[in-house]
Design an enzyme around this catalytic site. Sequence first.
Site, PDB file in Angstrom:
ATOM      1  N   ARG A  40       7.382   6.222  -4.401  1.00 48.75           N
ATOM      2  CA  ARG A  40       7.843   6.869  -3.177  1.00 48.75           C
ATOM      3  C   ARG A  40       7.271   6.115  -1.990  1.00 48.75           C
ATOM      4  O   ARG A  40       6.257   5.425  -2.110  1.00 48.75           O
ATOM      5  CB  ARG A  40       7.409   8.345  -3.104  1.00 48.75           C
ATOM      6  CG  ARG A  40       5.907   8.534  -3.131  1.00 48.75           C
ATOM      7  CD  ARG A  40       5.458   9.984  -3.008  1.00 48.75           C
ATOM      8  NE  ARG A  40       4.002  10.050  -3.128  1.00 48.75           N
ATOM      9  CZ  ARG A  40       3.338  10.117  -4.265  1.00 48.75           C
ATOM     10  NH1 ARG A  40       3.999  10.184  -5.404  1.00 48.75           N
ATOM     11  NH2 ARG A  40       2.018  10.146  -4.277  1.00 48.75           N
ATOM     12  N   SER A  49       0.795  -1.225   0.000  1.00 46.65           N
ATOM     13  CA  SER A  49       0.000   0.000   0.000  1.00 46.65           C
ATOM     14  C   SER A  49       0.829   1.278   0.000  1.00 46.65           C
ATOM     15  O   SER A  49       0.805   2.076   0.941  1.00 46.65           O
ATOM     16  CB  SER A  49      -0.958  -0.035   1.175  1.00 46.65           C
ATOM     17  OG  SER A  49      -1.700  -1.222   1.090  1.00 46.65           O
ATOM     18  N   ASP A  64      -3.993  -1.466  -1.436  1.00 46.43           N
ATOM     19  CA  ASP A  64      -5.077  -1.818  -0.504  1.00 46.43           C
ATOM     20  C   ASP A  64      -6.435  -1.264  -0.942  1.00 46.43           C
ATOM     21  O   ASP A  64      -7.482  -1.878  -0.706  1.00 46.43           O
ATOM     22  CB  ASP A  64      -4.752  -1.411   0.946  1.00 46.43           C
ATOM     23  CG  ASP A  64      -4.331   0.039   1.103  1.00 46.43           C
ATOM     24  OD1 ASP A  64      -4.202   0.740   0.076  1.00 46.43           O
ATOM     25  OD2 ASP A  64      -4.119   0.482   2.243  1.00 46.43           O
TER      26      ASP A  64
HETATM   27  C1  BGC Z   1      -0.358   5.211   0.100  1.00 42.19           C
HETATM   28  C2  BGC Z   1      -1.419   4.472  -0.687  1.00 42.19           C
HETATM   29  C3  BGC Z   1      -2.293   3.664   0.236  1.00 42.19           C
HETATM   30  C4  BGC Z   1      -2.826   4.529   1.369  1.00 42.19           C
HETATM   31  C5  BGC Z   1      -3.709   3.770   2.342  1.00 42.19           C
HETATM   32  C6  BGC Z   1      -0.976   5.985   1.256  1.00 42.19           C
HETATM   33  O1  BGC Z   1       0.021   6.536   2.056  1.00 42.19           O
HETATM   34  O2  BGC Z   1       0.336   6.111  -0.730  1.00 42.19           O
HETATM   35  O3  BGC Z   1      -0.826   3.633  -1.669  1.00 42.19           O
HETATM   36  O4  BGC Z   1      -3.346   3.116  -0.492  1.00 42.19           O
HETATM   37  O5  BGC Z   1      -1.755   5.110   2.069  1.00 42.19           O
HETATM   38  O6  BGC Z   1      -3.035   2.718   2.944  1.00 42.19           O
END
Ligand code: BGC
Length: 495
Positions: free
Chosen positions: A162, A147, A200
Amino acid sequence: MALEKEAKRMAAEFEYSKDDLNRGVQHFMTEMREGLGKTGGHISQIPTYVTAVPNGTEKGTFLAVDLGGTNFRVCSITLHGNHTFSLTQSKVAVPRTLMETQVAAELFSFLAKQIENFLKTHHNDHFETHKAKPGQVAYFDLGFTFSFPVEQVGINKGALVRWTKGFSIQEAIGKDVCELLQKEIDALNLPVKVSALVNDTVGTLMARSYTSPGKESTLIGAIFGTGTNGAYVERLSNIKKMKDIDEKQGGANYDTTTGLMVINTEWGSFDNALKVLPDTPYDRALDKESNNPGIQMFEKRVSGMFLGEILRRAMLALHNSDNSNASFLKDKTSADNDLTTTTVIEPDSALFKQWGIDTSFLSIVEEDQSDHLRITKQVLEKDLGIQAAATEDAIAIKMLVHAVGKRAARLAAVALGAVILETKRLETDGFVDIGVDGSLVEYYPGFEDYIREAFRETQGIGEEGEKKIRIGLAKDGSGLGAALIALTAHDAEKP
Ligand code: BGC
């Protein structure tokens, strides 16, 4: 009274008006279109190569792992094909040192080791047979819920853009995270193939589609937890940048027949330029001292990892205020009962520590209806080492908590509302269905109510539209959803 006035003034700094909201929605829609046109915008609009959503009849057993915050989860999921599933899982905390290690392999070998432990405990026959006679047993397809923003180039391929949420492993940036995990799995000789890479939010969208009854398919999967993000179903023809991406890869490597693709918006970075986002001194200071200043600006105003820190900075400003009448968390004679309170803040109180306040503190205070805010005082003592706070202090804290939480929910509505309007689904479908997950939507009192209130204030949604929006918790989205995508990947490979 002076304290109450001062707290009210500070709370007002967090107000996010109807006009702000509507400007936010419009700007969000503009950034959505920009992101579909080219790579590198604020809202990344990452193609996920998932081209259909499940309908609940899918079957099979799959592995799924989930890395996205404080814990790493391993699970096996059996889909029963009738909207239901069974799930076995294990969970470990990711050691802080691995979140910030110099060597990416250290993190990924830790993850592979957890998969090995899980197989030994829950699928030992499979595990032993494979060890004794490699090639005799089928490999498990594994959906990897990862995620963080990954620029995907295929269902199980993608380069990390990132880190967010406190992770920072420079070496991994630009690398294919599926490959990093597969390498460590192979080093342990496990019968596992990383067959799908899943954000996610995409997992949440899939999980909600599988489990939700009714004919309307789910439009959005959204997370409001440690971080925030959303995925939605977009028409392929609107994803203008897909043509370039396909050309680079020598043609489309996905099923184009559905005419749809799930897009991972990565809306945490909406409006990094702060054209429309609210910006208080507390937001500014939080960002400046974070490990990724200038990015994830939307996330820093909306998600669980940050709300406690915004509140802490506001509380500290009130405590240090020059306005001596507005004495906050200091000794005072209470107007309530004329008693003098002697408030003690321990020198190592979390009030003085960056990231010291957890979002759960906000949830408890927001919910507190006890006499003289007794519960708030207890949690101040337990979590923040602040003893004998006066009722006036607790009231001031509750005002600030409410202001920070409500602003977060209204901003969440900006993102959801913009996706609903941009996809025009209110016009074409009877209902719009949204699957959500994350500690904030699950536990913060009134979070959904504030979102709904904001929907009613949004031009193009309004009272009528709001009634047509269904929001449902999609628990286990990252496990179930990853399994569903692993299934699609597996089927696509069949001759
Ligand atoms: C991430 C996402 C993720 C979200 C929730 C963010 O910091 O960049 O990819 O879906 O958090 O977990």
